[in-house]
Design a protein around this motif. Structure first.
Motif, PDB file in Angstrom:
ATOM      1  N   SER A  71       0.887   3.571  -3.161  1.00  0.00           N
ATOM      2  CA  SER A  71       0.148   4.806  -3.425  1.00  0.00           C
ATOM      3  C   SER A  71       0.669   5.578  -4.633  1.00  0.00           C
ATOM      4  CB  SER A  71       0.224   5.732  -2.205  1.00  0.00           C
ATOM      5  OG  SER A  71      -0.315   5.091  -1.077  1.00  0.00           O
ATOM      6  N   ASP A  72       1.880   5.270  -5.060  1.00  0.00           N
ATOM      7  CA  ASP A  72       2.515   6.007  -6.152  1.00  0.00           C
ATOM      8  C   ASP A  72       1.950   5.533  -7.497  1.00  0.00           C
ATOM      9  OD1 ASP A  72       4.198   7.143  -8.052  1.00  0.00           O
ATOM     10  OD2 ASP A  72       6.003   6.803  -6.847  1.00  0.00           O
ATOM     11  N   PRO A  73       1.357   6.428  -8.290  1.00  0.00           N
ATOM     12  CA  PRO A  73       0.774   6.022  -9.572  1.00  0.00           C
ATOM     13  C   PRO A  73       1.796   5.536 -10.609  1.00  0.00           C
ATOM     14  CG  PRO A  73       0.667   8.398  -9.313  1.00  0.00           C
ATOM     15  CD  PRO A  73       1.166   7.846  -8.008  1.00  0.00           C
ATOM     16  N   VAL A  74       3.073   5.726 -10.343  1.00  0.00           N
ATOM     17  CA  VAL A  74       4.117   5.209 -11.226  1.00  0.00           C
ATOM     18  C   VAL A  74       4.236   3.690 -11.089  1.00  0.00           C
ATOM     19  CG1 VAL A  74       6.631   5.193 -11.585  1.00  0.00           C
ATOM     20  CG2 VAL A  74       5.421   7.352 -11.333  1.00  0.00           C
ATOM     21  N   ASN A  75       3.855   3.165  -9.915  1.00  0.00           N
ATOM     22  CA  ASN A  75       3.978   1.740  -9.636  1.00  0.00           C
ATOM     23  C   ASN A  75       2.653   1.017  -9.825  1.00  0.00           C
ATOM     24  OD1 ASN A  75       6.664   2.119  -8.702  1.00  0.00           O
ATOM     25  ND2 ASN A  75       5.894   2.673  -6.686  1.00  0.00           N
ATOM     26  N   VAL A  76       2.761  -0.215 -10.299  1.00  0.00           N
ATOM     27  CA  VAL A  76       1.619  -1.118 -10.352  1.00  0.00           C
ATOM     28  C   VAL A  76       2.087  -2.439  -9.763  1.00  0.00           C
ATOM     29  CG1 VAL A  76       0.017  -2.381 -11.835  1.00  0.00           C
ATOM     30  CG2 VAL A  76       0.637  -0.032 -12.399  1.00  0.00           C
ATOM     31  N   PHE A  77       1.355  -2.922  -8.781  1.00  0.00           N
ATOM     32  CA  PHE A  77       1.646  -4.221  -8.185  1.00  0.00           C
ATOM     33  C   PHE A  77       0.553  -5.198  -8.598  1.00  0.00           C
ATOM     34  CE2 PHE A  77       3.952  -1.490  -5.319  1.00  0.00           C
ATOM     35  CZ  PHE A  77       4.952  -2.256  -4.757  1.00  0.00           C
ATOM     36  N   PHE A  78       0.966  -6.377  -9.042  1.00  0.00           N
ATOM     37  CA  PHE A  78       0.030  -7.469  -9.276  1.00  0.00           C
ATOM     38  C   PHE A  78       0.343  -8.563  -8.274  1.00  0.00           C
ATOM     39  CE2 PHE A  78       0.113  -5.608 -13.608  1.00  0.00           C
ATOM     40  CZ  PHE A  78      -1.228  -5.271 -13.674  1.00  0.00           C
ATOM     41  N   VAL A  79      -0.692  -9.143  -7.699  1.00  0.00           N
ATOM     42  CA  VAL A  79      -0.523 -10.234  -6.746  1.00  0.00           C
ATOM     43  C   VAL A  79      -1.280 -11.460  -7.238  1.00  0.00           C
ATOM     44  CG1 VAL A  79      -0.148  -8.733  -4.746  1.00  0.00           C
ATOM     45  CG2 VAL A  79      -2.471  -9.460  -5.314  1.00  0.00           C
ATOM     46  N   VAL A  80      -0.767 -12.615  -6.859  1.00  0.00           N
ATOM     47  CA  VAL A  80      -1.470 -13.875  -7.066  1.00  0.00           C
ATOM     48  C   VAL A  80      -1.976 -14.276  -5.690  1.00  0.00           C
ATOM     49  CG1 VAL A  80      -1.301 -16.273  -7.787  1.00  0.00           C
ATOM     50  CG2 VAL A  80       0.044 -14.526  -8.961  1.00  0.00           C
ATOM     51  N   GLU A  81      -3.281 -14.540  -5.628  1.00  0.00           N
ATOM     52  CA  GLU A  81      -3.922 -14.789  -4.338  1.00  0.00           C
ATOM     53  C   GLU A  81      -4.807 -16.034  -4.433  1.00  0.00           C
ATOM     54  OE1 GLU A  81      -6.178 -11.836  -1.358  1.00  0.00           O
ATOM     55  OE2 GLU A  81      -7.157 -12.039  -3.307  1.00  0.00           O
ATOM     56  N   GLU A  82      -4.793 -16.797  -3.357  1.00  0.00           N
ATOM     57  CA  GLU A  82      -5.708 -17.929  -3.238  1.00  0.00           C
ATOM     58  C   GLU A  82      -6.141 -18.018  -1.783  1.00  0.00           C
ATOM     59  OE1 GLU A  82      -5.808 -22.101  -5.361  1.00  0.00           O
ATOM     60  OE2 GLU A  82      -4.257 -22.079  -3.819  1.00  0.00           O
ATOM     61  N   ASN A  83      -7.432 -18.077  -1.567  1.00  0.00           N
ATOM     62  CA  ASN A  83      -7.988 -18.126  -0.208  1.00  0.00           C
ATOM     63  C   ASN A  83      -7.410 -17.023   0.685  1.00  0.00           C
ATOM     64  OD1 ASN A  83      -9.530 -20.431  -0.872  1.00  0.00           O
ATOM     65  ND2 ASN A  83      -7.739 -21.724  -0.476  1.00  0.00           N
ATOM     66  N   LYS A  84      -7.308 -15.814   0.124  1.00  0.00           N
ATOM     67  CA  LYS A  84      -6.827 -14.612   0.819  1.00  0.00           C
ATOM     68  C   LYS A  84      -5.346 -14.672   1.186  1.00  0.00           C
ATOM     69  CE  LYS A  84     -11.333 -13.259   2.328  1.00  0.00           C
ATOM     70  NZ  LYS A  84     -12.094 -12.387   3.089  1.00  0.00           N
ATOM     71  N   GLU A  85      -4.630 -15.659   0.653  1.00  0.00           N
ATOM     72  CA  GLU A  85      -3.186 -15.757   0.865  1.00  0.00           C
ATOM     73  C   GLU A  85      -2.475 -15.239  -0.377  1.00  0.00           C
ATOM     74  OE1 GLU A  85       0.400 -19.057   1.269  1.00  0.00           O
ATOM     75  OE2 GLU A  85      -1.646 -19.747   0.980  1.00  0.00           O
ATOM     76  N   LEU A  86      -1.520 -14.306  -0.188  1.00  0.00           N
ATOM     77  CA  LEU A  86      -0.715 -13.829  -1.301  1.00  0.00           C
ATOM     78  C   LEU A  86       0.389 -14.859  -1.549  1.00  0.00           C
ATOM     79  CD1 LEU A  86      -0.309  -9.989  -0.667  1.00  0.00           C
ATOM     80  CD2 LEU A  86      -2.122 -11.224  -1.853  1.00  0.00           C
ATOM     81  N   MET A  87       0.461 -15.329  -2.782  1.00  0.00           N
ATOM     82  CA  MET A  87       1.410 -16.375  -3.134  1.00  0.00           C
ATOM     83  C   MET A  87       2.590 -15.844  -3.949  1.00  0.00           C
ATOM     84  SD  MET A  87      -1.703 -18.994  -4.057  1.00  0.00           S
ATOM     85  CE  MET A  87      -0.851 -19.766  -5.364  1.00  0.00           C
ATOM     86  N   ALA A  92       6.717 -21.865  -5.167  1.00  0.00           N
ATOM     87  CA  ALA A  92       7.691 -21.769  -6.258  1.00  0.00           C
ATOM     88  C   ALA A  92       7.698 -23.059  -7.071  1.00  0.00           C
ATOM     89  CB  ALA A  92       9.080 -21.491  -5.688  1.00  0.00           C
ATOM     90  N   GLY A  93       7.948 -22.913  -8.372  1.00  0.00           N
ATOM     91  CA  GLY A  93       8.051 -24.072  -9.244  1.00  0.00           C
ATOM     92  C   GLY A  93       6.730 -24.672  -9.687  1.00  0.00           C
ATOM     93  N   LYS A  94       5.634 -23.962  -9.451  1.00  0.00           N
ATOM     94  CA  LYS A  94       4.305 -24.469  -9.801  1.00  0.00           C
ATOM     95  C   LYS A  94       3.671 -23.723 -10.979  1.00  0.00           C
ATOM     96  CE  LYS A  94       3.403 -26.022  -5.105  1.00  0.00           C
ATOM     97  NZ  LYS A  94       2.559 -25.913  -3.917  1.00  0.00           N
ATOM     98  N   GLY A  95       4.451 -22.890 -11.646  1.00  0.00           N
ATOM     99  CA  GLY A  95       3.930 -22.163 -12.803  1.00  0.00           C
ATOM    100  C   GLY A  95       3.242 -20.851 -12.467  1.00  0.00           C
ATOM    101  N   ILE A  96       3.231 -20.476 -11.196  1.00  0.00           N
ATOM    102  CA  ILE A  96       2.564 -19.240 -10.780  1.00  0.00           C
ATOM    103  C   ILE A  96       3.293 -18.019 -11.341  1.00  0.00           C
ATOM    104  CG2 ILE A  96       1.998 -17.797  -8.781  1.00  0.00           C
ATOM    105  CD1 ILE A  96       1.502 -20.453  -7.257  1.00  0.00           C
ATOM    106  N   GLY A  97       4.618 -18.071 -11.335  1.00  0.00           N
ATOM    107  CA  GLY A  97       5.399 -16.958 -11.879  1.00  0.00           C
ATOM    108  C   GLY A  97       5.112 -16.737 -13.354  1.00  0.00           C
ATOM    109  N   LYS A  98       4.984 -17.797 -14.111  1.00  0.00           N
ATOM    110  CA  LYS A  98       4.691 -17.672 -15.543  1.00  0.00           C
ATOM    111  C   LYS A  98       3.308 -17.068 -15.766  1.00  0.00           C
ATOM    112  CE  LYS A  98       5.363 -18.480 -19.998  1.00  0.00           C
ATOM    113  NZ  LYS A  98       5.034 -17.310 -20.781  1.00  0.00           N
ATOM    114  N   LEU A  99       2.336 -17.499 -14.964  1.00  0.00           N
ATOM    115  CA  LEU A  99       0.993 -16.901 -15.059  1.00  0.00           C
ATOM    116  C   LEU A  99       1.043 -15.403 -14.766  1.00  0.00           C
ATOM    117  CD1 LEU A  99      -1.194 -19.598 -13.256  1.00  0.00           C
ATOM    118  CD2 LEU A  99      -1.167 -19.069 -15.702  1.00  0.00           C
ATOM    119  N   LEU A 100       1.799 -15.044 -13.751  1.00  0.00           N
ATOM    120  CA  LEU A 100       1.928 -13.634 -13.376  1.00  0.00           C
ATOM    121  C   LEU A 100       2.650 -12.850 -14.475  1.00  0.00           C
ATOM    122  CD1 LEU A 100       1.340 -11.557 -11.188  1.00  0.00           C
ATOM    123  CD2 LEU A 100       3.415 -12.311 -10.000  1.00  0.00           C
ATOM    124  N   PHE A 101       3.687 -13.440 -15.046  1.00  0.00           N
ATOM    125  CA  PHE A 101       4.390 -12.770 -16.128  1.00  0.00           C
ATOM    126  C   PHE A 101       3.478 -12.601 -17.339  1.00  0.00           C
ATOM    127  CE2 PHE A 101       7.059 -13.023 -19.997  1.00  0.00           C
ATOM    128  CZ  PHE A 101       7.616 -11.759 -19.900  1.00  0.00           C
TER     129      PHE A 101
END
Length: 177
Positions: free
Chosen positions: A53-69, A101-110
């Motif tokens: 809820s805090d406007p100072v924070n921004v969260f990004f999620v990676v999701e597939e089939n409603k699962e947060l990865m 982990a190790g599938k390149g998801i972190g790099k996409l998120l970065f």
């Protein structure tokens, strides 16, 4: 697979992902008491709701089939850690679930984080990483982060040393290739 900004209705899934990824990364290095103290304080339902809820924070999620990865938490107005920048942004949390982990998801998120920061005129991305987390440090260096300092991090009853790492954002107009 999509990358999107988290919303308040993601709170419980984000909390579950936070606890599982954090515990997987750090429980082998820390006491059960310190782990419990940290998790109860930082990943309580109330705290996750406040952070989302805090406007100072921004969260990004990676999701597939409603699962947060994976997820990344940004502070738009970071704490002072002697960053030599006019407009820095700070990554406060960055975790990928064990099964992804190790599938390149972190790099996409970065890369998504860099685009977000670039579009808004930020000039550096800062993060703190535990000095014993050699795997994360190696990944961040591969992504062109540089160690620029250190800071003490209170983890339960343990005082730990974190590296401060910075990534310089090159404006679109100055990029080559």
């Amino acid at each position: 697979m999509i990358i999107r900004q988290a919303v308040i209705t993601d709170a419980e899934k984000l909390r579950e992902l936070s606890i599982s990824t954090f515990c997987n990364a750090y429980e082998k290095f820390n006491t059960e008491t310190d782990m419990k103290m940290y998790v109860e304080k930082n990943f309580s339902p109330e705290n996750i709701h406040l952070e989302l809820s805090d406007p100072v924070n921004v969260f990004f999620v990676v999701e597939e089939n409603k699962e947060l990865m994976a997820y990344l938490k940004l502070a738009l107005f970071p704490k002072e850690n002697n960053v030599n920048a006019e407009k820095p942004i700070e990554i406060l949390r960055f975790y990928t679930s064990v099964g992804h982990a190790g599938k390149g998801i972190g790099k996409l998120l970065f890369d998504h984080c860099v685009s977000f920061a670039t579009e808004r005129g930020y000039d550096k991305i800062q993060l703190g990483v535990w000095q014993k987390n050699e795997g994360a440090i190696a990944v961040y260096k591969k992504w062109n982060f540089k160690i620029t300092g250190s800071v003490k991090f209170i983890f339960g009853t343990d005082v730990q040393d974190d590296f401060i790492m910075e990534y310089e954002i090159v404006p679109w107009s100055l990029r080559t290739g």
